[in-house]
Design an enzyme around this catalytic site. Structure first.
Site, PDB file in Angstrom:
ATOM      1  N   ALA A  10       0.817  -1.208   0.000  1.00 43.34           N
ATOM      2  CA  ALA A  10       0.000   0.000   0.000  1.00 43.34           C
ATOM      3  C   ALA A  10       0.856   1.265   0.000  1.00 43.34           C
ATOM      4  O   ALA A  10       0.662   2.166  -0.825  1.00 43.34           O
ATOM      5  CB  ALA A  10      -0.941  -0.006   1.202  1.00 43.34           C
ATOM      6  N   LYS A 204       5.672   9.994  15.919  1.00 42.56           N
ATOM      7  CA  LYS A 204       4.845   8.918  15.364  1.00 42.56           C
ATOM      8  C   LYS A 204       4.757   7.739  16.325  1.00 42.56           C
ATOM      9  O   LYS A 204       3.702   7.117  16.480  1.00 42.56           O
ATOM     10  CB  LYS A 204       5.398   8.459  14.014  1.00 42.56           C
ATOM     11  CG  LYS A 204       4.459   7.449  13.361  1.00 42.56           C
ATOM     12  CD  LYS A 204       4.791   7.142  11.929  1.00 42.56           C
ATOM     13  CE  LYS A 204       3.712   6.221  11.354  1.00 42.56           C
ATOM     14  NZ  LYS A 204       4.065   5.733  10.014  1.00 42.56           N
TER      15      LYS A 204
END
Length: 324
Positions: A10, A204
Protein backbone atom coordinates in the site's frame (compact mmCIF):
# COMPACT_ATOMS: atom_id res chain seq x y z
CA UNK A 1 17.55 8.43 -11.40
CA UNK A 2 16.63 4.78 -10.84
CA UNK A 3 14.55 3.77 -7.81
CA UNK A 4 13.45 0.32 -6.71
CA UNK A 5 10.55 -0.11 -4.31
CA UNK A 6 11.12 -3.32 -2.39
CA UNK A 7 7.77 -4.30 -0.94
CA UNK A 8 5.38 -2.44 -3.23
CA UNK A 9 2.35 -2.81 -0.99
CA UNK A 10 0.00 0.00 0.00
CA UNK A 11 2.68 2.54 0.99
CA UNK A 12 5.45 1.35 -1.33
CA UNK A 13 3.25 1.34 -4.40
CA UNK A 14 1.90 4.80 -3.52
CA UNK A 15 5.45 6.17 -3.33
CA UNK A 16 6.41 4.37 -6.52
CA UNK A 17 3.41 5.82 -8.34
CA UNK A 18 4.32 9.34 -7.27
CA UNK A 19 7.96 8.95 -8.31
CA UNK A 20 6.96 7.46 -11.66
CA UNK A 21 4.65 10.42 -12.25
CA UNK A 22 7.69 12.66 -11.64
CA UNK A 23 9.58 10.96 -14.46
CA UNK A 24 11.77 8.74 -12.29
CA UNK A 25 12.64 5.27 -13.59
CA UNK A 26 10.77 3.21 -10.98
CA UNK A 27 10.87 -0.55 -10.50
CA UNK A 28 8.21 -2.02 -8.23
CA UNK A 29 9.12 -5.33 -6.59
CA UNK A 30 5.85 -6.98 -5.64
CA UNK A 31 4.24 -10.40 -5.73
CA UNK A 32 1.03 -12.34 -6.27
CA UNK A 33 -2.16 -10.88 -7.64
CA UNK A 34 -0.98 -7.32 -6.98
CA UNK A 35 2.05 -7.82 -9.23
CA UNK A 36 -0.02 -9.48 -11.94
CA UNK A 37 -2.52 -6.61 -11.93
CA UNK A 38 0.21 -3.96 -12.19
CA UNK A 39 1.84 -5.78 -15.09
CA UNK A 40 -1.48 -6.21 -16.90
CA UNK A 41 -3.30 -2.94 -16.24
CA UNK A 42 -0.84 -0.58 -14.53
CA UNK A 43 -1.07 0.92 -11.07
CA UNK A 44 -4.06 3.10 -10.16
CA UNK A 45 -4.13 5.58 -7.27
CA UNK A 46 -7.53 6.72 -6.01
CA UNK A 47 -7.39 9.86 -3.90
CA UNK A 48 -9.38 12.94 -2.94
CA UNK A 49 -6.37 14.83 -4.31
CA UNK A 50 -7.04 13.37 -7.75
CA UNK A 51 -6.99 9.88 -9.24
CA UNK A 52 -4.20 8.86 -11.59
CA UNK A 53 -2.72 5.82 -13.28
CA UNK A 54 0.90 4.91 -14.04
CA UNK A 55 2.63 2.00 -15.73
CA UNK A 56 5.96 1.40 -13.96
CA UNK A 57 8.18 -1.63 -14.35
CA UNK A 58 7.08 -4.39 -11.98
CA UNK A 59 8.69 -7.70 -11.09
CA UNK A 60 9.15 -10.18 -8.25
CA UNK A 61 12.83 -10.66 -9.08
CA UNK A 62 15.36 -7.95 -8.10
CA UNK A 63 17.92 -9.61 -10.39
CA UNK A 64 15.86 -8.28 -13.32
CA UNK A 65 16.20 -4.72 -11.96
CA UNK A 66 19.90 -4.53 -11.16
CA UNK A 67 21.65 -1.68 -9.33
CA UNK A 68 19.63 1.46 -8.58
CA UNK A 69 20.33 4.81 -6.94
CA UNK A 70 17.74 4.46 -4.16
CA UNK A 71 15.86 1.52 -2.68
CA UNK A 72 12.64 2.47 -0.91
CA UNK A 73 11.95 -0.24 1.65
CA UNK A 74 8.21 -0.77 1.84
CA UNK A 75 8.68 -3.79 4.09
CA UNK A 76 7.65 -4.31 7.71
CA UNK A 77 10.58 -3.91 10.11
CA UNK A 78 10.27 -7.59 11.07
CA UNK A 79 11.09 -8.47 7.45
CA UNK A 80 14.33 -6.48 7.32
CA UNK A 81 16.68 -9.20 8.58
CA UNK A 82 15.64 -11.56 5.77
CA UNK A 83 15.77 -8.87 3.07
CA UNK A 84 19.50 -9.14 2.31
CA UNK A 85 19.22 -11.47 -0.71
CA UNK A 86 16.50 -9.28 -2.23
CA UNK A 87 18.44 -6.06 -1.65
CA UNK A 88 21.88 -7.22 -2.81
CA UNK A 89 21.17 -7.19 -6.60
CA UNK A 90 19.86 -3.62 -6.28
CA UNK A 91 23.07 -2.15 -4.86
CA UNK A 92 25.95 -0.25 -6.39
CA UNK A 93 28.65 1.56 -4.40
CA UNK A 94 26.46 4.50 -3.37
CA UNK A 95 22.92 3.06 -3.37
CA UNK A 96 20.75 4.56 -0.64
CA UNK A 97 18.32 2.54 1.47
CA UNK A 98 15.25 4.62 2.38
CA UNK A 99 14.15 2.87 5.58
CA UNK A 100 10.44 3.64 5.84
CA UNK A 101 9.45 1.71 8.95
CA UNK A 102 7.44 2.14 12.14
CA UNK A 103 9.10 2.27 15.53
CA UNK A 104 12.76 2.59 16.46
CA UNK A 105 15.02 2.06 13.41
CA UNK A 106 18.05 -0.21 13.47
CA UNK A 107 20.32 2.78 12.71
CA UNK A 108 19.02 4.84 15.66
CA UNK A 109 22.38 5.38 17.41
CA UNK A 110 24.49 5.49 14.22
CA UNK A 111 26.59 8.65 14.24
CA UNK A 112 24.76 10.01 17.29
CA UNK A 113 27.13 11.88 19.63
CA UNK A 114 27.37 10.63 23.19
CA UNK A 115 28.09 7.44 25.13
CA UNK A 116 25.57 5.37 23.12
CA UNK A 117 27.04 6.28 19.72
CA UNK A 118 26.76 3.39 17.23
CA UNK A 119 25.21 1.10 19.85
CA UNK A 120 23.15 -1.76 18.45
CA UNK A 121 19.60 -2.17 19.79
CA UNK A 122 19.10 -5.90 20.31
CA UNK A 123 15.31 -5.92 20.00
CA UNK A 124 15.54 -4.11 16.66
CA UNK A 125 18.73 -5.65 15.27
CA UNK A 126 19.04 -9.05 16.99
CA UNK A 127 22.59 -10.31 16.75
CA UNK A 128 23.29 -7.71 14.05
CA UNK A 129 21.16 -9.57 11.50
CA UNK A 130 19.48 -6.41 10.18
CA UNK A 131 22.61 -4.25 9.94
CA UNK A 132 24.36 -7.06 8.06
CA UNK A 133 21.48 -7.32 5.59
CA UNK A 134 21.06 -3.54 5.28
CA UNK A 135 24.38 -1.76 5.89
CA UNK A 136 23.91 1.24 8.17
CA UNK A 137 26.13 3.49 6.03
CA UNK A 138 23.51 3.23 3.27
CA UNK A 139 20.53 4.04 5.49
CA UNK A 140 18.42 7.19 5.28
CA UNK A 141 15.56 7.36 7.76
CA UNK A 142 11.97 7.91 6.67
CA UNK A 143 8.92 8.61 8.83
CA UNK A 144 5.66 7.96 6.98
CA UNK A 145 2.68 10.19 7.71
CA UNK A 146 0.52 8.88 4.85
CA UNK A 147 -2.26 6.31 5.12
CA UNK A 148 -3.06 4.07 2.16
CA UNK A 149 -4.55 0.66 1.50
CA UNK A 150 -4.70 -1.81 -1.36
CA UNK A 151 -8.35 -1.57 -2.42
CA UNK A 152 -7.86 -4.38 -4.90
CA UNK A 153 -4.83 -5.75 -6.74
CA UNK A 154 -3.23 -2.93 -8.69
CA UNK A 155 -5.37 -0.25 -7.02
CA UNK A 156 -4.16 1.92 -4.13
CA UNK A 157 -6.61 3.96 -2.09
CA UNK A 158 -4.97 7.05 -0.62
CA UNK A 159 -6.74 7.85 2.66
CA UNK A 160 -4.83 10.79 4.13
CA UNK A 161 -1.44 12.47 4.40
CA UNK A 162 1.33 12.90 1.84
CA UNK A 163 4.34 13.56 4.07
CA UNK A 164 7.40 11.31 4.08
CA UNK A 165 9.99 13.01 6.30
CA UNK A 166 13.54 11.82 5.64
CA UNK A 167 16.89 12.42 7.30
CA UNK A 168 20.46 11.23 7.67
CA UNK A 169 21.33 9.44 10.92
CA UNK A 170 24.08 12.02 11.55
CA UNK A 171 21.74 14.98 10.94
CA UNK A 172 23.47 16.31 7.84
CA UNK A 173 21.64 17.49 4.71
CA UNK A 174 23.20 15.17 2.16
CA UNK A 175 23.14 15.19 -1.63
CA UNK A 176 21.35 11.84 -1.64
CA UNK A 177 18.59 13.19 0.60
CA UNK A 178 18.20 16.29 -1.59
CA UNK A 179 17.97 14.16 -4.72
CA UNK A 180 15.33 11.81 -3.31
CA UNK A 181 13.34 14.64 -1.72
CA UNK A 182 13.22 16.60 -4.98
CA UNK A 183 11.89 13.58 -6.87
CA UNK A 184 9.19 12.96 -4.25
CA UNK A 185 8.09 16.59 -4.35
CA UNK A 186 7.98 16.52 -8.15
CA UNK A 187 5.64 13.54 -7.81
CA UNK A 188 3.21 15.46 -5.63
CA UNK A 189 4.40 14.21 -2.23
CA UNK A 190 5.84 16.08 0.73
CA UNK A 191 9.36 15.00 1.63
CA UNK A 192 11.07 17.42 4.03
CA UNK A 193 14.67 16.71 5.03
CA UNK A 194 14.75 16.82 8.83
CA UNK A 195 18.03 17.40 10.68
CA UNK A 196 16.34 16.02 13.82
CA UNK A 197 14.46 13.09 12.30
CA UNK A 198 14.58 11.27 15.64
CA UNK A 199 12.06 13.80 16.99
CA UNK A 200 9.70 12.78 14.15
CA UNK A 201 10.32 9.13 15.00
CA UNK A 202 9.18 9.72 18.59
CA UNK A 203 6.14 11.76 17.52
CA UNK A 204 4.85 8.92 15.36
CA UNK A 205 5.91 6.35 17.92
CA UNK A 206 3.75 8.00 20.59
CA UNK A 207 0.70 6.82 18.71
CA UNK A 208 2.03 3.46 17.50
CA UNK A 209 3.30 2.38 20.91
CA UNK A 210 -0.14 2.78 22.49
CA UNK A 211 -2.73 2.18 19.79
CA UNK A 212 -1.04 -0.69 17.95
CA UNK A 213 -0.76 -3.19 20.81
CA UNK A 214 -4.02 -2.12 22.48
CA UNK A 215 -5.89 -2.50 19.19
CA UNK A 216 -4.47 -5.98 18.70
CA UNK A 217 -5.34 -7.03 22.25
CA UNK A 218 -8.85 -5.55 22.14
CA UNK A 219 -9.69 -5.73 18.40
CA UNK A 220 -10.79 -2.08 18.75
CA UNK A 221 -10.42 0.78 16.28
CA UNK A 222 -8.53 3.96 17.18
CA UNK A 223 -11.74 5.93 17.76
CA UNK A 224 -13.14 3.16 19.97
CA UNK A 225 -10.02 3.19 22.12
CA UNK A 226 -10.23 6.98 22.49
CA UNK A 227 -13.90 6.82 23.50
CA UNK A 228 -13.30 4.24 26.23
CA UNK A 229 -12.34 6.15 29.38
CA UNK A 230 -10.03 3.57 30.96
CA UNK A 231 -8.43 2.70 27.62
CA UNK A 232 -7.84 6.39 26.92
CA UNK A 233 -6.16 6.75 30.31
CA UNK A 234 -3.98 3.74 29.48
CA UNK A 235 -2.96 5.42 26.21
CA UNK A 236 -2.01 8.58 28.12
CA UNK A 237 0.18 6.59 30.55
CA UNK A 238 1.92 4.81 27.67
CA UNK A 239 2.52 8.07 25.81
CA UNK A 240 3.82 9.74 28.98
CA UNK A 241 6.33 6.95 29.59
CA UNK A 242 7.41 7.10 25.94
CA UNK A 243 8.08 10.84 26.16
CA UNK A 244 10.13 10.26 29.32
CA UNK A 245 12.36 7.81 27.43
CA UNK A 246 12.70 10.20 24.51
CA UNK A 247 13.67 13.04 26.85
CA UNK A 248 16.26 10.90 28.61
CA UNK A 249 17.83 10.22 25.20
CA UNK A 250 17.93 13.92 24.32
CA UNK A 251 14.84 14.17 22.10
CA UNK A 252 12.01 16.67 22.56
CA UNK A 253 9.08 15.80 20.27
CA UNK A 254 7.17 19.00 19.51
CA UNK A 255 3.67 17.70 20.17
CA UNK A 256 1.45 17.30 23.23
CA UNK A 257 -0.29 14.10 24.28
CA UNK A 258 -3.70 15.75 23.85
CA UNK A 259 -2.84 16.79 20.31
CA UNK A 260 -1.65 13.28 19.53
CA UNK A 261 -4.89 11.88 20.92
CA UNK A 262 -6.93 14.35 18.88
CA UNK A 263 -5.19 13.15 15.74
CA UNK A 264 -6.03 9.55 16.61
CA UNK A 265 -9.68 10.45 17.16
CA UNK A 266 -9.81 12.10 13.74
CA UNK A 267 -8.71 8.80 12.20
CA UNK A 268 -12.14 7.47 13.18
CA UNK A 269 -12.93 3.76 12.95
CA UNK A 270 -9.47 3.01 11.58
CA UNK A 271 -7.78 -0.31 12.29
CA UNK A 272 -4.09 -0.01 13.09
CA UNK A 273 -1.63 -1.89 10.90
CA UNK A 274 -1.01 -4.28 13.81
CA UNK A 275 -4.69 -5.14 14.10
CA UNK A 276 -4.87 -5.64 10.32
CA UNK A 277 -1.88 -7.99 10.50
CA UNK A 278 -3.50 -9.89 13.37
CA UNK A 279 -6.69 -10.38 11.39
CA UNK A 280 -4.64 -11.70 8.46
CA UNK A 281 -2.67 -14.07 10.71
CA UNK A 282 0.60 -12.26 10.07
CA UNK A 283 3.38 -11.74 12.65
CA UNK A 284 2.95 -8.51 14.58
CA UNK A 285 5.43 -5.66 14.08
CA UNK A 286 5.80 -4.90 17.80
CA UNK A 287 9.47 -5.49 18.67
CA UNK A 288 10.54 -2.20 17.07
CA UNK A 289 7.54 -0.38 18.55
CA UNK A 290 7.23 -1.56 22.17
CA UNK A 291 10.11 -3.89 23.03
CA UNK A 292 12.68 -1.45 21.62
CA UNK A 293 11.43 1.42 23.79
CA UNK A 294 11.54 -0.81 26.89
CA UNK A 295 15.15 -1.68 25.98
CA UNK A 296 15.96 2.02 25.56
CA UNK A 297 14.27 2.78 28.88
CA UNK A 298 16.58 0.29 30.58
CA UNK A 299 19.59 1.94 28.94
CA UNK A 300 18.42 5.38 30.10
CA UNK A 301 17.32 4.16 33.58
CA UNK A 302 13.70 5.25 33.03
CA UNK A 303 10.82 3.37 34.65
CA UNK A 304 8.16 2.26 32.13
CA UNK A 305 5.85 -0.16 33.99
CA UNK A 306 2.87 0.32 31.70
CA UNK A 307 4.89 -0.18 28.50
CA UNK A 308 6.55 -3.22 30.03
CA UNK A 309 3.22 -4.83 31.00
CA UNK A 310 1.40 -4.15 27.71
CA UNK A 311 4.50 -5.19 25.79
CA UNK A 312 4.67 -8.53 27.60
CA UNK A 313 1.02 -9.39 26.88
CA UNK A 314 1.29 -8.27 23.26
CA UNK A 315 4.47 -10.33 22.85
CA UNK A 316 2.63 -13.38 24.22
CA UNK A 317 -0.13 -12.79 21.69
CA UNK A 318 2.46 -12.62 18.92
CA UNK A 319 4.07 -15.88 20.11
CA UNK A 320 0.69 -17.62 20.04
CA UNK A 321 0.04 -16.26 16.55
CA UNK A 322 3.40 -17.35 15.10
CA UNK A 323 3.14 -20.79 16.75
CA UNK A 324 -0.30 -21.47 15.30
Amino acid sequence: MRVAVLGAGAIGAYVGAGLHRAGVEVHLIARGAHLRAIRTSGLKVLSARGDFEVHPYATDNPEEVGPVDHVFLGLKANQYAAAGPMVKPLLHDTTTLITAQNGIPYWYFHGLPGPLRDRRIESVDPGGTVSRALPVRRAVGCVVYAATEIEQPGVIRHLEGTRFSIGEPDGTTSVRCKEFSAAMVAGGLKCPIEPDLRDDIWIKLMGNIAFNPISALSRATMASICRHREARELVVRMMTETLEVASALGCTPRISIERRLAGAERAGEHKTSTLQDLEKGKPLELDVIVKAVVELADLADVQVPTLRAIGAVADLLNEQLTAA
